[in-house]
Design an enzyme around this catalytic site. Structure first.
Site, PDB file in Angstrom:
ATOM      1  N   GLU A 130       0.850  25.575  56.308  1.00 50.06           N
ATOM      2  CA  GLU A 130       2.089  25.413  57.091  1.00 50.06           C
ATOM      3  C   GLU A 130       1.842  25.826  58.536  1.00 50.06           C
ATOM      4  OE1 GLU A 130       4.450  23.312  56.137  1.00 50.06           O
ATOM      5  OE2 GLU A 130       4.816  24.560  54.374  1.00 50.06           O
ATOM      6  N   HIS A 131       2.290  25.004  59.454  1.00 49.76           N
ATOM      7  CA  HIS A 131       2.099  25.209  60.897  1.00 49.76           C
ATOM      8  C   HIS A 131       0.603  25.241  61.244  1.00 49.76           C
ATOM      9  CE1 HIS A 131       6.300  25.664  62.121  1.00 49.76           C
ATOM     10  NE2 HIS A 131       6.479  26.194  60.924  1.00 49.76           N
ATOM     11  N   THR A 132      -0.169  24.576  60.447  1.00 48.49           N
ATOM     12  CA  THR A 132      -1.605  24.456  60.741  1.00 48.49           C
ATOM     13  C   THR A 132      -1.949  23.095  61.340  1.00 48.49           C
ATOM     14  OG1 THR A 132      -1.834  23.827  58.424  1.00 48.49           O
ATOM     15  CG2 THR A 132      -2.464  26.074  58.990  1.00 48.49           C
ATOM     16  N   ASP A 133      -1.099  22.074  61.116  1.00 44.92           N
ATOM     17  CA  ASP A 133      -1.524  20.713  61.512  1.00 44.92           C
ATOM     18  C   ASP A 133      -1.718  20.575  63.015  1.00 44.92           C
ATOM     19  OD1 ASP A 133       1.264  20.703  61.981  1.00 44.92           O
ATOM     20  OD2 ASP A 133       1.610  18.742  61.034  1.00 44.92           O
TER      21      ASP A 133
ATOM     22  N   SER B 140      12.514  13.349  56.344  1.00 44.54           N
ATOM     23  CA  SER B 140      13.215  12.064  56.404  1.00 44.54           C
ATOM     24  C   SER B 140      12.888  11.335  57.711  1.00 44.54           C
ATOM     25  CB  SER B 140      14.725  12.264  56.243  1.00 44.54           C
ATOM     26  OG  SER B 140      15.218  13.143  57.219  1.00 44.54           O
TER      27      SER B 140
ATOM     28  N   ASP C 176       3.451  15.168  58.360  1.00 51.75           N
ATOM     29  CA  ASP C 176       4.558  14.479  57.684  1.00 51.75           C
ATOM     30  C   ASP C 176       4.302  12.975  57.627  1.00 51.75           C
ATOM     31  OD1 ASP C 176       5.512  17.028  57.834  1.00 51.75           O
ATOM     32  OD2 ASP C 176       7.058  16.604  59.310  1.00 51.75           O
TER      33      ASP C 176
HETATM   34  C1  GLA Z   1       7.200  20.071  60.464  1.00 48.70           C
HETATM   35  C2  GLA Z   1       6.294  19.225  61.344  1.00 48.70           C
HETATM   36  C3  GLA Z   1       4.874  19.160  60.783  1.00 48.70           C
HETATM   37  C4  GLA Z   1       4.328  20.558  60.472  1.00 48.70           C
HETATM   38  C5  GLA Z   1       5.350  21.383  59.681  1.00 48.70           C
HETATM   39  C6  GLA Z   1       4.935  22.823  59.508  1.00 48.70           C
HETATM   40  O1  GLA Z   1       7.361  19.464  59.209  1.00 48.70           O
HETATM   41  O2  GLA Z   1       6.818  17.922  61.487  1.00 48.70           O
HETATM   42  O3  GLA Z   1       4.035  18.466  61.681  1.00 48.70           O
HETATM   43  O4  GLA Z   1       3.945  21.218  61.644  1.00 48.70           O
HETATM   44  O5  GLA Z   1       6.640  21.379  60.295  1.00 48.70           O
HETATM   45  O6  GLA Z   1       3.805  22.915  58.713  1.00 48.70           O
END
Ligand code: GLA
Length: 404
Positions: free
Chosen positions: A52-55, A144, A189
């Site tokens: 999470e919050h790594t992308d 979504s 996403d």
């Molecule tokens: C949202 C963002 C993703 C990602 C997540 C956290 O979904 O759209 O790109 O950063 O938060 O992991």
């Protein structure tokens, strides 16, 4: 999608091809003239298992596309006009492919932004008249927005999928979100919605863009998403703040070591030096990202070994790190994880997505889903005053054409 842009979720039966064709004809009677010209495309939402919050730090993620999705039934046209009706609200929105204009703060922005990004990428588009129907709750942290973008891309592109790879299409849709809608999101996403695999999670290395399926123990377990019932009002602004803190931390270390271009390049042994260079909040953001990348790898290993207690420990550590170091866990998310963790048969539980509200993800023994539902119903509203929604979901295939 933002709450203000919200169509509500439809019943799954409304997404059946025959029902969608009838809905299209009801709002676009000319579609009845040539039923063979009607097309239906779909794109799934996603849940993130870990990473999470790594992308946007070019790290590792492990999402799964889910069987809650957005569908568009449409007839292609050659007049360069796009006109879509929301099946949920009946609202009709339109734009011209040759004069797209700016974002308006409405659901059509995700379609217009995708058209804009497709054109920028040199992918040929066509006009259409269509209807959008969704079983995916909006503003819930189940992507979504990405699903709307991928469904739009499949509808707008002149050839299926734009004639480019699903991963390339995901990047076009991310560009729509970053450059048109104005959310500085990473690739996860759109990747999950484009490249999902039925019955599996999908791993992505956000730097090399290597990806592949990761098997889940679905013979015995299922994925359960639980929505907190709370809105995610600060998500966009706080998300962009977190991203800026991560980039500033990487730049501080990069000034000393040119090998460091993102937090992906920071290893655990470098963390003490990071602590001397940046303030405490930035340091903790950094520590979350560095340790979370390790947890993604370890989760994949634990799944391969069938070691579900290890998956449980890793998800718990991820949740704690998102709460204490990254500070995106609301009290409601914490309550849901605490309640779920106490239920026998819940192998793993954590918040999923950007945070600040939204959903948790749970890996649950199939015979324990009823127990989990009962525990949440008994414990959560009393603690929070909110009404939770529980969805048992299947891992679904990525976006494409619906046949039948
Ligand atoms: C949202 C963002 C993703 C990602 C997540 C956290 O979904 O759209 O790109 O950063 O938060 O992991």
């Amino acid at each position: 999608m933002r709450a203000s842009a919200r169509p509500t979720a439809a019943e799954p039966t409304d997404l059946a091809p025959a029902a969608m064709r009838s809905s299209l004809v009801a709002v676009e009677p000319r579609a009845a003239a040539d039923p063979g010209a009607i097309r239906i495309v779909r794109a799934p939402g996603r849940v993130n298992l870990i990473g999470e919050h790594t992308d946007y730090n070019l790290g590792l993620v492990l999402p799964a596309a889910i069987d809650l999705e957005i569908r568009i039934a449409f007839v292609p046209t050659d007049d360069r006009r796009v006109e879509l009706v929301s099946g949920a609200t009946g609202e009709r929105a339109r734009f011209d492919l040759d004069a797209i204009g700016r974002a308006r703060g409405a659901w059509i922005d995700y379609v217009a932004g995708t058209a804009w990004a497709l054109a920028e990428a040199g992918v040929a588009t066509r006009g259409l008249r269509g209807i959008v129907v969704s079983s995916l709750p909006t503003a819930s942290g189940l992507s979504s927005s990405a699903a709307m973008e991928l469904a739009s891309a499949w509808a707008l592109a002149d050839v299926p999928g734009g004639g480019i790879s699903p991963l390339a299409l995901a990047r076009v849709c991310q560009r729509a979100e970053n450059g048109y809608v104005g959310v500085n999101c990473g690739l996860m996403d759109q990747f999950a919605s484009a490249c999902g695999v039925a019955g599996a999670a999908v791993f992505l290395d956000c730097r090399s863009l290597d990806f592949g399926p990761v098997a889940l123990p679905l013979a015995t377990h299922t994925l359960v998403v639980i929505h907190t019932g709370s809105t995610r009002s600060l998500t966009t602004s706080q998300y962009n703040v977190r991203r800026a803190q991560c980039e500033a931390a990487a730049a501080a270390l990069g000034a000393e070591d040119p090998g460091i271009r993102s937090l992906r390049d920071v290893t655990p042994v470098m963390l003490p030096r990071m602590r001397e260079l940046v303030d405490d909040a930035a340091y903790r953001r950094c520590r979350h990202v560095v340790t979370e990348n390790g947890r993604v790898r370890e989760t994949i290993e634990a799944l391969a070994a069938g070691d579900l207690p290890a998956v449980g420990r890793l998800w718990a550590a991820s949740h704690a790190s998102l709460r204490d170091d990254f500070e995106v866990v609301s009290p409601e998310l914490d309550a849901l994880v605490e309640i779920a963790t106490a239920v026998p048969g819940v192998a793993a539980a954590r918040m999923t997505g950007a945070g600040f509200g939204g959903c948790t993800i749970n890996l649950v023994a199939r015979d324990a889903v009823g127990r989990l539902r009962a525990a949440v119903a008994a414990g959560y509203p009393a603690r929070t005053g909110l009404v939770p929604r529980v969805y048992a979901v299947d891992a679904a295939a990525g976006a494409g054409v619906v046949r039948g």
